[in-house]
Structure formats: structure tokens, C-alpha cells
Design a protein around this motif. Structure first.
Motif, mmCIF file in Angstrom:
data_model
loop_
_atom_site.group_PDB
_atom_site.id
_atom_site.type_symbol
_atom_site.label_atom_id
_atom_site.label_comp_id
_atom_site.label_asym_id
_atom_site.label_seq_id
_atom_site.Cartn_x
_atom_site.Cartn_y
_atom_site.Cartn_z
ATOM 1 N N VAL A 269 0.776 -1.398 0.022
ATOM 2 C CA VAL A 269 0.231 -0.044 0.014
ATOM 3 C C VAL A 269 0.948 1.185 -0.019
ATOM 4 O O VAL A 269 0.719 2.206 -0.566
ATOM 5 N N LEU A 270 1.637 1.414 0.907
ATOM 6 C CA LEU A 270 2.732 2.569 1.151
ATOM 7 C C LEU A 270 3.506 2.844 -0.095
ATOM 8 O O LEU A 270 3.606 4.229 -0.431
ATOM 9 N N GLY A 271 3.727 1.957 -0.847
ATOM 10 C CA GLY A 271 4.812 2.429 -2.091
ATOM 11 C C GLY A 271 3.946 2.401 -3.699
ATOM 12 O O GLY A 271 4.650 2.380 -4.406
ATOM 13 N N SER A 341 18.173 9.603 1.728
ATOM 14 C CA SER A 341 18.140 10.472 2.752
ATOM 15 C C SER A 341 16.671 10.545 2.991
ATOM 16 O O SER A 341 15.845 10.032 2.145
ATOM 17 N N VAL A 342 16.578 11.067 4.092
ATOM 18 C CA VAL A 342 15.264 11.261 4.747
ATOM 19 C C VAL A 342 14.305 12.118 3.806
ATOM 20 O O VAL A 342 13.077 11.593 3.455
ATOM 21 N N GLN A 343 14.942 13.246 3.070
ATOM 22 C CA GLN A 343 14.117 13.912 2.257
ATOM 23 C C GLN A 343 13.729 13.239 1.072
ATOM 24 O O GLN A 343 12.629 13.372 0.735
ATOM 25 N N GLU A 344 14.712 12.476 0.580
ATOM 26 C CA GLU A 344 14.292 11.846 -0.810
ATOM 27 C C GLU A 344 13.170 10.621 -0.568
ATOM 28 O O GLU A 344 12.450 10.285 -1.293
ATOM 29 N N LEU A 345 13.429 10.113 0.652
ATOM 30 C CA LEU A 345 12.393 8.893 0.911
ATOM 31 C C LEU A 345 10.963 9.459 0.987
ATOM 32 O O LEU A 345 10.126 8.773 0.305
ATOM 33 N N PHE A 346 10.650 10.766 1.117
ATOM 34 C CA PHE A 346 9.387 11.273 1.432
ATOM 35 C C PHE A 346 8.996 12.087 0.214
ATOM 36 O O PHE A 346 8.028 12.691 -0.098
ATOM 37 N N GLU A 347 10.009 12.147 -0.970
ATOM 38 C CA GLU A 347 9.544 12.696 -2.206
ATOM 39 C C GLU A 347 8.956 11.811 -2.967
ATOM 40 O O GLU A 347 9.279 10.787 -3.320
ATOM 41 N N GLU A 348 7.838 12.352 -3.353
ATOM 42 C CA GLU A 348 6.728 11.296 -4.131
ATOM 43 C C GLU A 348 7.675 11.131 -5.684
ATOM 44 O O GLU A 348 7.326 9.888 -6.279
ATOM 45 N N ASP A 349 7.972 12.207 -6.223
ATOM 46 C CA ASP A 349 8.167 12.124 -7.776
ATOM 47 C C ASP A 349 9.723 11.306 -8.029
ATOM 48 O O ASP A 349 10.083 11.211 -8.918
ATOM 49 N N LYS A 350 10.516 11.651 -7.066
ATOM 50 C CA LYS A 350 11.971 10.981 -7.065
ATOM 51 C C LYS A 350 12.154 9.541 -6.989
ATOM 52 O O LYS A 350 11.845 9.057 -6.020
ATOM 53 N N PRO A 351 12.594 8.725 -8.125
ATOM 54 C CA PRO A 351 12.918 7.380 -8.017
ATOM 55 C C PRO A 351 13.979 7.119 -6.817
ATOM 56 O O PRO A 351 14.962 7.672 -6.877
ATOM 57 N N LEU A 352 13.772 5.943 -6.116
ATOM 58 C CA LEU A 352 15.056 5.594 -5.087
ATOM 59 C C LEU A 352 15.953 4.597 -5.916
ATOM 60 O O LEU A 352 15.467 3.728 -6.472
ATOM 61 N N SER A 353 17.114 5.122 -5.952
ATOM 62 C CA SER A 353 18.253 4.199 -6.505
ATOM 63 C C SER A 353 18.831 3.186 -5.550
ATOM 64 O O SER A 353 18.774 3.307 -4.323
ATOM 65 N N CYS A 354 18.688 1.780 -6.145
ATOM 66 C CA CYS A 354 19.332 0.775 -5.280
ATOM 67 C C CYS A 354 19.801 -0.314 -6.094
ATOM 68 O O CYS A 354 19.897 -0.256 -7.286
ATOM 69 N N ASP A 355 20.678 -0.909 -5.310
ATOM 70 C CA ASP A 355 21.454 -2.301 -6.128
ATOM 71 C C ASP A 355 20.678 -3.740 -5.742
ATOM 72 O O ASP A 355 20.146 -3.845 -4.702
ATOM 73 N N PHE A 356 20.613 -4.257 -6.817
ATOM 74 C CA PHE A 356 20.025 -5.544 -6.690
ATOM 75 C C PHE A 356 20.780 -6.801 -6.967
ATOM 76 O O PHE A 356 21.435 -6.759 -8.045
ATOM 77 N N TYR A 357 21.021 -7.640 -5.840
ATOM 78 C CA TYR A 357 21.790 -8.756 -6.360
ATOM 79 C C TYR A 357 21.070 -9.964 -6.076
ATOM 80 O O TYR A 357 20.228 -10.525 -5.163
ATOM 81 N N SER A 358 20.984 -10.781 -7.308
ATOM 82 C CA SER A 358 20.125 -11.903 -7.533
ATOM 83 C C SER A 358 20.907 -13.111 -6.937
ATOM 84 O O SER A 358 22.273 -13.271 -7.549
ATOM 85 N N ASN A 359 20.317 -14.290 -6.529
ATOM 86 C CA ASN A 359 20.890 -15.450 -6.409
ATOM 87 C C ASN A 359 22.432 -15.437 -5.754
ATOM 88 O O ASN A 359 23.402 -16.045 -6.193
ATOM 89 N N ILE A 360 22.529 -14.845 -4.497
ATOM 90 C CA ILE A 360 23.788 -14.693 -3.778
ATOM 91 C C ILE A 360 23.875 -15.757 -2.648
ATOM 92 O O ILE A 360 22.780 -16.359 -1.933
ATOM 93 N N PRO A 361 24.868 -15.963 -2.251
ATOM 94 C CA PRO A 361 25.117 -17.034 -0.876
ATOM 95 C C PRO A 361 24.631 -16.098 0.094
ATOM 96 O O PRO A 361 24.645 -15.037 0.277
ATOM 97 N N GLN A 362 24.074 -17.165 1.039
ATOM 98 C CA GLN A 362 23.516 -16.415 2.306
ATOM 99 C C GLN A 362 24.243 -15.706 3.205
ATOM 100 O O GLN A 362 24.296 -14.770 4.086
ATOM 101 N N HIS A 363 25.661 -16.353 3.218
ATOM 102 C CA HIS A 363 26.690 -15.722 4.190
ATOM 103 C C HIS A 363 27.021 -14.255 3.776
ATOM 104 O O HIS A 363 27.660 -13.491 4.738
ATOM 105 N N TYR A 364 26.505 -13.733 2.692
ATOM 106 C CA TYR A 364 26.819 -12.459 2.203
ATOM 107 C C TYR A 364 26.192 -11.450 2.990
ATOM 108 O O TYR A 364 26.606 -10.262 3.385
#
Length: 370
Positions: A269-271, A341-364
């Protein structure tokens, strides 16, 4: 987990259209290997066809996704039964039996079973014992009606067929590489394709309503709905709420940025107005970038994965979240890392940049969360 289903093993064939072998497109190397070993032209569409030179009484199933051959195997389950049992498990069983019948002799078939740490038995006798040295003959005697059962214990799966006076048992490890038949590079590409497709879909989900007794007071007016913990104590599926009168509202407030960020990835809902700019860090340092709605991203993992979050601050004062998606059956993980940042988190129009790692070892995980 147990599935008990009586199934018919003879499926109707769809119309067969053939094309040259070299024109076929395969989803991965395992599919290509199994298809080419058949030494026949590949069908262009979803097809179930007999190949008497390989096996009698059973057909070979071919399944396509947009001209890509994504599954091949001995046809043992209808599409409806696959959905009821577990489609990846059923596809693995069909694919693995095809790989066994393609072996030249009993010795090669035993070697293939040992290679994948799989046990195959008939009426309690292991494959290779007296009177049980042909997988093709085994499948040929499987006749309707058949009672099928799938059980999961720890990291092993057990498939059991009961028919006539026979019982066939297949025990196999529940590892992604074995069940999916892909290496990391191939699986990474498949995940990226899923995300691309999902980015255009319409997603409509609502937060579940719970009885007030489920919420525990954390401090002030902040309540927590305790979830599960994964590997380390700070990585949880806890959700946070504010009490308004006699009801509870999921927390998304600048006063509580860490809880808000965590809730963002545990709620559909929130996102609704949030977008992610995802750098997918694939095998071989390949890093394609994809932008998509947050709810669409979460929806990709909503059925087969459990989601856990850890939100906090880095040493540089950045707001950070680690999101782990743990596969319910095969126990492998995908991981998302986002700093903002807290400001970016609550800005509606700006996408949040992130890194996505798929199929990785759990110890990471432990290197990221101390």
C-alpha cells in the motif's frame, strides 16, 4: 508440505509444427543439451509428442515462452496438476527423467543420479539393483491411475508414485541450480527478464486487516506487528504502526524514517507512488539498469519468497535498508540494498536508487549486517 493427487500420465498432443534444429532458441544450456540429444527437429509451439525410439508409452513435452523453449521433459503431469503441486518441482522431475532416459546405459544413468545426489528406487530397491536397471522400462509401466505425493523435509524433496502394485520414489536435493536447471548467469538473466515484464503489469494489492490484539506497543504511540527473523536478529519482517483512536495505521512518517523505510518494502500500500531505479548486479560484472514501480518489484517475489528488512544509518549518516527475499522452498536469496536521505524517501516523484543482487550466497548477509 505434502501434495497428494491422483493423476493421468497420458496427455493429449497439441498440433505439431516442426522446424530446423538450428533455428530453435533455448532458455538455457540444460534445455539445449536435452533437446539436441533427442536428434529430432524442434516443434515451434507447445507440443506433447511420442518418441518411440526413446521411450514407449510416454510422450515428451515441449513448452515455449515467446519462441523460447523453456521446458522439455517426459510428460508426467498436466498443467493443472503442476499448478496444484509445484510447477518448478514438476518441471524438474520431467526434465530429470528425460535426462536419465537419454543416458546410454545403466552405468551412465547411475552416474547421473550420483552427480546430482538423487536417489531413485522401485518398491524399495535402488536403481541398478537386480531387475531394476532401466529408467525407460520404469516409466513404461507407470499406468493410470497414479497416486502422486510430494513431500519436503529440510533441504530434500521426495516424490512418490503409487500405482498397481508398484511404488516409485525419487529423492532429490532442493537446490536452485538443480531444480531450475540453470547456472547463476542464466538465472540472473531470467530474473532481469521477469523484472522487465513485471514493470509494465497492473498490480492491485491491499494490506491485510488484523485484530488489534496482534499489535504490541513499542514506544509512545508506535506499535509493532512482530514477524519472523532471518539469520541475524536485526533482519526481520516486522511491520510498524501508529495508533489512531481504536484503529492502527501503517507507519510512514518523517519522525520515524527507519520504520517508514522498512514498511515501504513490507507493504503493498505505502509504495503505490514510489519507483525504484534498480542497478541489477549480475554475474560477470554485468549491471543493467531498470526503473519500475516499487509495488511491481515487490509483486515479483510476493508468492514464492519471504521478505525481511533491516533499516538503519550508515557511518556517513545515510539512511539505508537491506531487503532479503528468501525462497520458501529452495532457500536461496536475492538481496536489495538502498541508500537514501530522509528528504528523498518522502519525495513522491523521485525514484529511489538501489542495487539488486540476485542468487547470492546467504553468508553475504552477515558482511552487510553486523
Amino acid at each position: 508440505m505434502r501434495r497428494l493427487i491422483t493423476i493421468g500420465l497420458f496427455l493429449l498432443s497439441t498440433p505439431l509444427v516442426l522446424q530446423g534444429q538450428n533455428d530453435s532458441i533455448f532458455a538455457n544450456r540444460k534445455i539445449k543439451q536435452l533437446a539436441e540429444a533427442l536428434m529430432i527437429p524442434m516443434p515451434e509451439t507447445d507440443t506433447i509428442m511420442p518418441i518411440p525410439s526413446l521411450i514407449n508409452g510416454k510422450s515428451i513435452v515441449f513448452r515455449y515462452d515467446k519462441q523460447l523453449l523453456v521446458h522439455i521433459g517426459v510428460s508426467l503431469f498436466s498443467d493443472e496438476n503442476k499448478e496444484m503441486i509445484n510447477k518448478p518441482i514438476c518441471n524438474f522431475i520431467e526434465r530429470f527423467f528425460l535426462e536419465l532416459v537419454e543416458q546410454k546405459n545403466t552405468t551412465d544413468a547411475k552416474r547421473k543420479l550420483e552427480e546430482f545426489h538423487v536417489e531413485l528406487s522401485k518398491n524399495g530397491a535402488p536403481f541398478g539393483s537386480k531387475g531394476f536397471n532401466s529408467v525407460s522400462n520404469l516409466l513404461e509401466i507407470m499406468i493410470m491411475p497414479v497416486e502422486f505425493r510430494f513431500e519436503q523435509k529440510d533441504m530434500q524433496g521426495r516424490a512418490l508414485w503409487t500405482f498397481d502394485k508398484h511404488e516409485i520414489e525419487l529423492v532429490f536435493p532442493l537446490y536452485r541450480e538443480i531444480i531450475d536447471g540453470t547456472d547463476k548467469a542464466e538465472s540472473d538473466r531470467q530474473i532481469y527478464h521477469l523484472l522487465e515484464m513485471a514493470s509494465q503489469e497492473s498490480v492491485n494489492q491491499e494490506e491485510e486487516s488484523l485484530n488489534n490484539s496482534y499489535y504490541s506497543l513499542l514506544f509512545n504511540n508506535v506499535y509493532v506487528l512482530n514477524g519472523e527473523t532471518f539469520m541475524v536478529k536485526n533482519l526481520t519482517s516486522n511491520k510498524y504502526y501508529l495508533k489512531e483512536g481504536n484503529s492502527f495505521k501503517m507507519l510512514f512518517d518523517k519522525q520515524y524514517p527507519e520504520y517508514s523505510l522498512s514498511n515501504l518494502f513490507l507493504s503493498s500500500v505505502l509504495g503505490k507512488n514510489k519507483r525504484l531505479l534498480i542497478t541489477h548486479r549480475q554475474y560477470g560484472h554485468f549491471t543493467p539498469v531498470l526503473q519500475m514501480p516499487l509495488v511491481n518489484f515487490l509483486n515479483v517475489f510476493s508468492d514464492e519468497f519471504l521478505t525481511y528488512c533491516h533499516a538503519g544509518y550508515t557511518r556517513k549518516g545515510e539512511l539505508e535498508i537491506i531487503v532479503v527475499f528468501n525462497h520458501k522452498l529452495l532457500n536461496y536469496i536475492h538481496l536489495l540494498q538502498l541508500r537514501t536521505s530522509v528528504q528523498e524517501l518522502f519525495e513522491e516523484d523521485k525514484p529511489l536508487s538501489c542495487d539488486f543482487y540476485s542468487n547470492i550466497p546467504q553468508h553475504y548477509i552477515k558482511t552487510l549486517i553486523q
